[in-house]
Design an enzyme around this catalytic site. Structure first.
Site, short mmCIF file in Angstrom:
data_model
loop_
_atom_site.label_atom_id
_atom_site.label_comp_id
_atom_site.label_asym_id
_atom_site.label_seq_id
_atom_site.Cartn_x
_atom_site.Cartn_y
_atom_site.Cartn_z
N CYS A 37 -2.24 -0.16 7.23
CA CYS A 37 -1.41 1.04 7.10
C CYS A 37 -1.42 1.86 8.39
O CYS A 37 -0.39 2.39 8.80
CB CYS A 37 -1.88 1.88 5.93
SG CYS A 37 -1.61 1.06 4.34
N CYS B 77 -5.94 2.34 5.76
CA CYS B 77 -6.62 1.11 6.13
C CYS B 77 -6.02 0.63 7.46
O CYS B 77 -5.00 1.15 7.91
CB CYS B 77 -6.45 0.06 5.04
SG CYS B 77 -4.80 -0.67 4.98
N HIS C 226 0.85 -1.19 0.00
CA HIS C 226 0.00 0.00 0.00
C HIS C 226 0.88 1.24 0.00
O HIS C 226 2.04 1.19 0.44
CB HIS C 226 -0.90 0.00 1.23
CG HIS C 226 -1.97 -1.03 1.20
ND1 HIS C 226 -3.12 -0.93 1.96
CD2 HIS C 226 -2.09 -2.19 0.50
CE1 HIS C 226 -3.89 -1.97 1.74
NE2 HIS C 226 -3.29 -2.76 0.87
N GLU D 208 1.04 3.89 1.86
CA GLU D 208 1.60 4.30 3.15
C GLU D 208 2.74 3.39 3.58
O GLU D 208 3.77 3.86 4.07
CB GLU D 208 0.51 4.31 4.23
CG GLU D 208 -0.61 5.28 3.98
CD GLU D 208 -1.79 4.68 3.21
OE1 GLU D 208 -2.90 5.23 3.32
OE2 GLU D 208 -1.61 3.67 2.49
#
Length: 156
Positions: A86, A83, A53, A55
């Site tokens: 993250c 999320c 992801h 991040e």
């Protein structure tokens, strides 16, 4: 630079990399002392890595660039509310602040499961959608016991 400038960079990354086919519509930057130290964008589909992801990628790159695992003193700007994975990475990295553009509801409207994960986490283990079973707790605890008495351990 202002908060808006950093957020605009995170948003630009999300658009640029999504349009290039490298991943989903997510971008993130890690900032220290008003300067971007690392950038990340979603690479889940281009690297076949469900943890890639924006991040997480930005945090990994920031840690490498700064030579640390503790990003105290840094902020993260992300094109979407993190999320749970993250968010956990942000807490583990000890970032000071989170700034985001889209929220989890926005992500859900375009098919991302962030909201499902936020609902799953507080459930008791036996009520979650993925069955979870504890095995060999005593044997597993051996590593924890050794860690607790390890004189040269590095706390994190």
């Amino acid at each position: 630079m202002t908060h808006e400038v950093h957020m605009l960079r995170a948003i630009a990354l999300s658009l640029e990399m999504m349009r290039s086919g490298k991943g989903g519509p997510f971008g993130a930057v890690v900032v220290r002392d008003g300067r971007i130290v690392a950038e990340g964008f979603n690479q889940v589909t281009s690297t076949n890595d469900p943890t890639a992801h924006a991040e997480v990628v930005a945090i990994r790159r920031a840690c490498q660039a700064l030579g640390v695992f503790d990003l105290t003193g840094c902020d993260i700007y992300t094109s979407c509310e993190p999320c749970p994975m993250c968010l956990s990475a942000i807490y583990w990295a000890r970032l000071d602040r989170i700034f985001y553009a889209n929220d989890r509801t926005d992500a859900a409207t375009i098919g991302f499961r962030d909201d499902l994960l936020y609902r799953e986490i507080p459930l008791p283990l036996d009520q979650r959608s993925i069955p979870t079973q504890r095995l060999l707790a005593a044997e597993g605890f051996e590593a924890f016991a050794e860690w607790a008495s390890k004189p040269d351990r590095i706390e994190y």
